[in-house]
Write a protein that holds these residues in place. Structure first.
Motif, PDB file in Angstrom:
ATOM      1  N   GLN A 175      36.630  31.860  47.958  1.00 40.11           N
ATOM      2  CA  GLN A 175      36.994  31.652  46.378  1.00 40.11           C
ATOM      3  C   GLN A 175      37.194  30.483  46.003  1.00 40.11           C
ATOM      4  O   GLN A 175      37.817  29.663  46.384  1.00 40.11           O
ATOM      5  CB  GLN A 175      37.867  32.591  45.708  1.00 40.11           C
ATOM      6  CG  GLN A 175      38.139  32.606  44.625  1.00 40.11           C
ATOM      7  CD  GLN A 175      39.662  33.796  44.412  1.00 40.11           C
ATOM      8  OE1 GLN A 175      40.810  33.671  44.275  1.00 40.11           O
ATOM      9  NE2 GLN A 175      39.167  34.977  43.116  1.00 40.11           N
ATOM     10  N   GLU A 189      39.275  29.020  48.612  1.00 38.61           N
ATOM     11  CA  GLU A 189      40.684  29.400  49.168  1.00 38.61           C
ATOM     12  C   GLU A 189      40.029  30.737  50.300  1.00 38.61           C
ATOM     13  O   GLU A 189      38.904  31.237  49.810  1.00 38.61           O
ATOM     14  CB  GLU A 189      41.707  29.820  48.614  1.00 38.61           C
ATOM     15  CG  GLU A 189      42.400  30.997  49.781  1.00 38.61           C
ATOM     16  CD  GLU A 189      43.405  31.627  49.006  1.00 38.61           C
ATOM     17  OE1 GLU A 189      44.115  31.242  47.118  1.00 38.61           O
ATOM     18  OE2 GLU A 189      44.791  31.880  49.103  1.00 38.61           O
ATOM     19  N   LEU A 191      39.655  33.837  52.264  1.00 39.10           N
ATOM     20  CA  LEU A 191      40.444  35.140  52.228  1.00 39.10           C
ATOM     21  C   LEU A 191      40.170  35.732  53.625  1.00 39.10           C
ATOM     22  O   LEU A 191      38.434  36.437  53.646  1.00 39.10           O
ATOM     23  CB  LEU A 191      40.590  35.431  51.118  1.00 39.10           C
ATOM     24  CG  LEU A 191      41.528  34.939  49.466  1.00 39.10           C
ATOM     25  CD1 LEU A 191      40.858  35.335  48.194  1.00 39.10           C
ATOM     26  CD2 LEU A 191      42.906  34.716  49.950  1.00 39.10           C
ATOM     27  N   ARG A 193      39.306  38.993  55.271  1.00 41.06           N
ATOM     28  CA  ARG A 193      38.825  41.041  54.868  1.00 41.06           C
ATOM     29  C   ARG A 193      38.018  41.372  56.356  1.00 41.06           C
ATOM     30  O   ARG A 193      38.379  39.972  57.796  1.00 41.06           O
ATOM     31  CB  ARG A 193      37.406  40.609  54.043  1.00 41.06           C
ATOM     32  CG  ARG A 193      37.575  39.201  52.996  1.00 41.06           C
ATOM     33  CD  ARG A 193      38.141  40.964  52.165  1.00 41.06           C
ATOM     34  NE  ARG A 193      38.526  40.249  50.814  1.00 41.06           N
ATOM     35  CZ  ARG A 193      39.674  39.633  50.186  1.00 41.06           C
ATOM     36  NH1 ARG A 193      40.514  38.735  50.879  1.00 41.06           N
ATOM     37  NH2 ARG A 193      39.595  39.207  48.421  1.00 41.06           N
ATOM     38  N   ASN A 242      45.315  30.034  54.357  1.00 40.91           N
ATOM     39  CA  ASN A 242      46.784  30.910  54.466  1.00 40.91           C
ATOM     40  C   ASN A 242      47.400  31.394  55.936  1.00 40.91           C
ATOM     41  O   ASN A 242      46.372  31.464  56.987  1.00 40.91           O
ATOM     42  CB  ASN A 242      46.224  32.437  53.247  1.00 40.91           C
ATOM     43  CG  ASN A 242      46.342  32.730  52.370  1.00 40.91           C
ATOM     44  OD1 ASN A 242      47.198  32.144  51.450  1.00 40.91           O
ATOM     45  ND2 ASN A 242      44.579  32.604  51.994  1.00 40.91           N
ATOM     46  N   ASP A 300      52.407  28.666  48.347  1.00 35.11           N
ATOM     47  CA  ASP A 300      52.039  29.584  47.414  1.00 35.11           C
ATOM     48  C   ASP A 300      52.985  30.711  46.890  1.00 35.11           C
ATOM     49  O   ASP A 300      54.026  30.668  47.362  1.00 35.11           O
ATOM     50  CB  ASP A 300      50.754  30.501  48.698  1.00 35.11           C
ATOM     51  CG  ASP A 300      49.324  30.917  47.994  1.00 35.11           C
ATOM     52  OD1 ASP A 300      49.181  31.410  47.977  1.00 35.11           O
ATOM     53  OD2 ASP A 300      49.565  31.743  49.228  1.00 35.11           O
ATOM     54  N   ASP A 301      51.914  31.083  46.114  1.00 27.58           N
ATOM     55  CA  ASP A 301      52.644  32.057  45.028  1.00 27.58           C
ATOM     56  C   ASP A 301      53.543  31.819  44.491  1.00 27.58           C
ATOM     57  O   ASP A 301      55.082  32.619  44.540  1.00 27.58           O
ATOM     58  CB  ASP A 301      52.479  33.411  46.449  1.00 27.58           C
ATOM     59  CG  ASP A 301      52.129  34.160  47.312  1.00 27.58           C
ATOM     60  OD1 ASP A 301      50.847  34.177  46.572  1.00 27.58           O
ATOM     61  OD2 ASP A 301      51.791  34.613  48.003  1.00 27.58           O
ATOM     62  N   ARG A 328      49.257  36.661  34.736  1.00 26.81           N
ATOM     63  CA  ARG A 328      49.040  37.082  33.896  1.00 26.81           C
ATOM     64  C   ARG A 328      49.493  36.862  32.458  1.00 26.81           C
ATOM     65  O   ARG A 328      50.371  36.922  31.980  1.00 26.81           O
ATOM     66  CB  ARG A 328      49.458  38.698  35.051  1.00 26.81           C
ATOM     67  CG  ARG A 328      49.012  40.052  34.379  1.00 26.81           C
ATOM     68  CD  ARG A 328      46.921  39.647  34.565  1.00 26.81           C
ATOM     69  NE  ARG A 328      46.774  39.846  35.680  1.00 26.81           N
ATOM     70  CZ  ARG A 328      45.608  38.889  35.815  1.00 26.81           C
ATOM     71  NH1 ARG A 328      46.050  37.703  35.289  1.00 26.81           N
ATOM     72  NH2 ARG A 328      45.652  38.510  37.242  1.00 26.81           N
ATOM     73  N   GLU A 357      46.652  30.309  40.008  1.00 23.88           N
ATOM     74  CA  GLU A 357      45.670  31.395  40.720  1.00 23.88           C
ATOM     75  C   GLU A 357      46.236  32.403  39.743  1.00 23.88           C
ATOM     76  O   GLU A 357      46.620  33.137  38.764  1.00 23.88           O
ATOM     77  CB  GLU A 357      46.594  31.896  41.735  1.00 23.88           C
ATOM     78  CG  GLU A 357      46.590  30.890  42.969  1.00 23.88           C
ATOM     79  CD  GLU A 357      46.957  31.508  44.162  1.00 23.88           C
ATOM     80  OE1 GLU A 357      45.997  32.251  44.590  1.00 23.88           O
ATOM     81  OE2 GLU A 357      48.095  31.993  44.507  1.00 23.88           O
ATOM     82  N   GLY A 358      45.032  33.249  40.400  1.00 25.82           N
ATOM     83  CA  GLY A 358      44.739  34.666  39.260  1.00 25.82           C
ATOM     84  C   GLY A 358      44.251  34.809  37.431  1.00 25.82           C
ATOM     85  O   GLY A 358      44.663  35.821  37.121  1.00 25.82           O
ATOM     86  N   ILE A 359      44.115  33.414  37.804  1.00 28.09           N
ATOM     87  CA  ILE A 359      43.375  34.059  36.107  1.00 28.09           C
ATOM     88  C   ILE A 359      42.372  35.016  36.107  1.00 28.09           C
ATOM     89  O   ILE A 359      40.934  34.882  36.503  1.00 28.09           O
ATOM     90  CB  ILE A 359      42.548  32.594  35.816  1.00 28.09           C
ATOM     91  CG1 ILE A 359      43.707  31.543  36.025  1.00 28.09           C
ATOM     92  CG2 ILE A 359      42.337  32.149  34.419  1.00 28.09           C
ATOM     93  CD1 ILE A 359      43.025  29.730  36.218  1.00 28.09           C
ATOM     94  N   GLY A 378      40.626  31.709  40.243  1.00 33.50           N
ATOM     95  CA  GLY A 378      41.025  33.407  39.583  1.00 33.50           C
ATOM     96  C   GLY A 378      39.129  34.283  39.221  1.00 33.50           C
ATOM     97  O   GLY A 378      38.471  32.857  39.241  1.00 33.50           O
ATOM     98  N   PRO A 384      35.822  36.193  45.006  1.00 35.92           N
ATOM     99  CA  PRO A 384      36.197  35.532  47.381  1.00 35.92           C
ATOM    100  C   PRO A 384      34.825  36.895  47.365  1.00 35.92           C
ATOM    101  O   PRO A 384      34.233  38.057  47.394  1.00 35.92           O
ATOM    102  CB  PRO A 384      36.686  36.603  47.280  1.00 35.92           C
ATOM    103  CG  PRO A 384      38.631  37.053  46.587  1.00 35.92           C
ATOM    104  CD  PRO A 384      37.441  37.106  45.463  1.00 35.92           C
TER     105      PRO A 384
HETATM  106  O1    G Z   1      48.528  35.102  48.346  1.00 38.30           O
HETATM  107  P1    G Z   1      47.624  35.144  47.895  1.00 38.30           P
HETATM  108  O2    G Z   1      47.689  34.466  46.388  1.00 38.30           O
HETATM  109  O3    G Z   1      46.224  34.301  49.343  1.00 38.30           O
HETATM  110  O4    G Z   1      46.528  36.257  47.289  1.00 38.30           O
HETATM  111  C1    G Z   1      45.144  35.639  46.675  1.00 38.30           C
HETATM  112  C2    G Z   1      44.422  37.477  46.550  1.00 38.30           C
HETATM  113  O5    G Z   1      44.359  37.194  45.639  1.00 38.30           O
HETATM  114  C3    G Z   1      43.286  37.567  47.530  1.00 38.30           C
HETATM  115  O6    G Z   1      43.251  38.873  48.056  1.00 38.30           O
HETATM  116  C4    G Z   1      42.525  37.626  45.988  1.00 38.30           C
HETATM  117  O7    G Z   1      41.157  38.686  46.586  1.00 38.30           O
HETATM  118  C5    G Z   1      43.148  38.255  44.799  1.00 38.30           C
HETATM  119  N1    G Z   1      42.669  37.146  43.580  1.00 38.30           N
HETATM  120  C6    G Z   1      42.020  36.427  43.138  1.00 38.30           C
HETATM  121  N2    G Z   1      41.753  36.396  42.491  1.00 38.30           N
HETATM  122  C7    G Z   1      42.473  36.896  41.799  1.00 38.30           C
HETATM  123  C8    G Z   1      42.346  37.349  40.203  1.00 38.30           C
HETATM  124  O8    G Z   1      42.118  36.564  39.440  1.00 38.30           O
HETATM  125  N3    G Z   1      43.015  38.489  39.211  1.00 38.30           N
HETATM  126  C9    G Z   1      43.562  39.801  40.686  1.00 38.30           C
HETATM  127  N4    G Z   1      43.992  40.687  40.707  1.00 38.30           N
HETATM  128  N5    G Z   1      43.355  39.169  42.012  1.00 38.30           N
HETATM  129  C10   G Z   1      42.926  37.946  42.867  1.00 38.30           C
END
Ligand code: G
Ligand code: MN
Length: 395
Positions: A175, A189, A191, A193, A242, A300-301, A328, A357-359, A378, A384
């Motif tokens: 990603q 990053e 990830l 699977r 990770n 992370d996180d 969020r 992350e997660g945008i 995000g 990903p």
């Molecule tokens: O723990 P970590 O931050 O590495 O987890 C990343 C996870 O978040 C991955 O499994 C990825 O698929 C997911 N992810 C990445 N971008 C987004 C996003 O924009 N929204 C959501 N809901 N999940 C996301």
């Protein structure tokens, strides 16, 4: 071991039984007993023959002798668990021992009976196993239909087989992480699977690995897969990978001859803030050793939870990744904005780069850029994907 105590009879059940014994006389006699109780019985004189039959037919229960030339009953049980986690297996031994009984239980035998076994006892055990198998099957059908990620494999051989399949099918999705200034590519990053329906997301894979005490097997497979896919990665871009906290205890991570370690200067190891690092002995020494090899560290996180700024102080990370729960709807939440603003300030002061992350929405992105985050990740910028998407969606 006596399984008869306090188990009331459950009456006759018509079962499909696979019977295995190398002694032709015992095989015929047992077959007759079970047929007389209403079961359909296929008889095999070896484990190999039983495995062949199992490939094409479905049985409610397998009854096998333990001491056989070639594949023993325990070997057969383990081989069965490679492709069938639920078939109840009744083992019958003429030479009982603690080790055999312990192995039988560990690898998920339904019953471990000692010869001579009376017709009544065997019939009862087969009926019970059949009832259990049918419940397990309907539960499986339920899970297949409703897709629970919480399926628990009941025994060690089954869990090992599932994890082996997961590891064999493992691949890394990548990603993009982009610059906040112009949304150009900064890094990827990696990830985890897997193609294993019983472990439908990375969390399930790691939970199964933890239960089986095989976190290192998964970590090594991840790192080998990163090495493999890094060949296709655009030159010079950092790759974020990770780590499970337990991976810090794996000496292969520190071995400069390891091909993953050889890539250290372009790798950033992400260590999650979700798990406490307190049980990692000599954490500081280990992190120093990783830095000496050229790795950089990301926390992370951050904001998800438990150890928070403790991990921050323990790791002194080069990168800090804000948890997506903070991201969020940040555009609509002044409290989240304040938290992120203070994190950004702290990271600036300490010379650390901050990744949001997660945008998922433009409004979230714009709020984060305004707050001073310098790196963004995000679904809005890229999901990903198989390595390596070389274009980003147009913003
Ligand atoms: O723990 P970590 O931050 O590495 O987890 C990343 C996870 O978040 C991955 O499994 C990825 O698929 C997911 N992810 C990445 N971008 C987004 C996003 O924009 N929204 C959501 N809901 N999940 C996301
Ligand atoms: Mn991560």
């Amino acid at each position: 071991m006596n399984y008869q105590i306090s188990e009331p009879s459950i009456g006759p059940v018509s079962s499909r039984v696979l019977l295995v014994d190398d002694d032709a006389r015992i095989l015929a006699a047992t077959q007759r007993i079970l047929q007389n109780s209403g079961s359909r019985v296929d008889a095999c004189s070896s484990g190999a023959a039983a495995l062949t039959l199992l490939r094409t037919q479905t049985f409610d229960v397998m009854v096998s002798d333990v001491q056989m030339p070639g594949m023993t009953g325990l070997g057969l049980l383990r081989a069965v668990r490679d492709h069938d986690l639920e078939l109840p297996v009744i083992l019958v031994t003429g030479a009982p021992g603690v080790k055999g009984a312990a192995d039988a239980i560990e690898y998920g035998a339904f019953r471990y009976l000692i010869k001579p076994v009376t017709g009544a006892l065997l019939t009862e055990a087969v009926a019970r196993a059949t009832a259990v198998a049918r419940v397990a099957r309907s539960r499986r059908e339920f899970i297949d239909e409703f897709g629970s990620g919480n399926f628990r494999v009941a025994d060690r051989a089954g869990a090992d087989a599932v994890l082996d399949r997961a590891i064999a099918s493992l691949w890394m999705a990548y990603q993009p992480i982009v610059h906040a200034s112009n949304f150009s590519l900064f890094a990827f990053e990696a990830l985890l699977r897997v193609e294993e329906p019983l472990l439908p997301h990375p969390g399930a894979v790691l939970a199964a690995a933890e239960r089986a005490v095989r976190v290192h097997d998964v970590g090594r497979a991840v790192r080998a897969s990163v090495v493999e896919s890094a060949r296709q990665a655009p030159e010079g871009l950092p790759l974020f990978v990770n780590l499970h906290p337990a991976d810090l205890l794996d000496e292969t991570l520190y071995d400069p001859r390891n091909p993953f370690t050889a890539l250290a200067p372009r790798l950033v190891l992400e260590i999650t803030e979700r798990a406490s690092l307190d049980h990692v002995p000599q954490l500081g020494t280990k992190i120093d050793a990783l830095r000496a090899l050229g790795f950089r560290i990301a926390l992370d996180d951050l904001g998800a939870g438990y150890s928070g700024l403790t991990s921050f102080a323990q790791l002194e990370p080069e990168f800090v990744k804000l948890d997506m729960s903070l991201i969020r709807d940040i555009d609509q939440n002044p409290t989240k904005q304040k938290v992120v603003a203070s994190m950004v300030g702290l990271c600036r002061d300490l010379g650390k780069r901050i990744v949001a992350e997660g945008i998922e929405r433009r409004e979230e992105r714009d709020a984060l850029v305004a707050l001073g985050c310098d790196l963004l990740q995000g679904y809005l910028f890229g999901r990903p994907a198989r390595p390596f998407p070389n274009t980003l969606p147009q913003e």
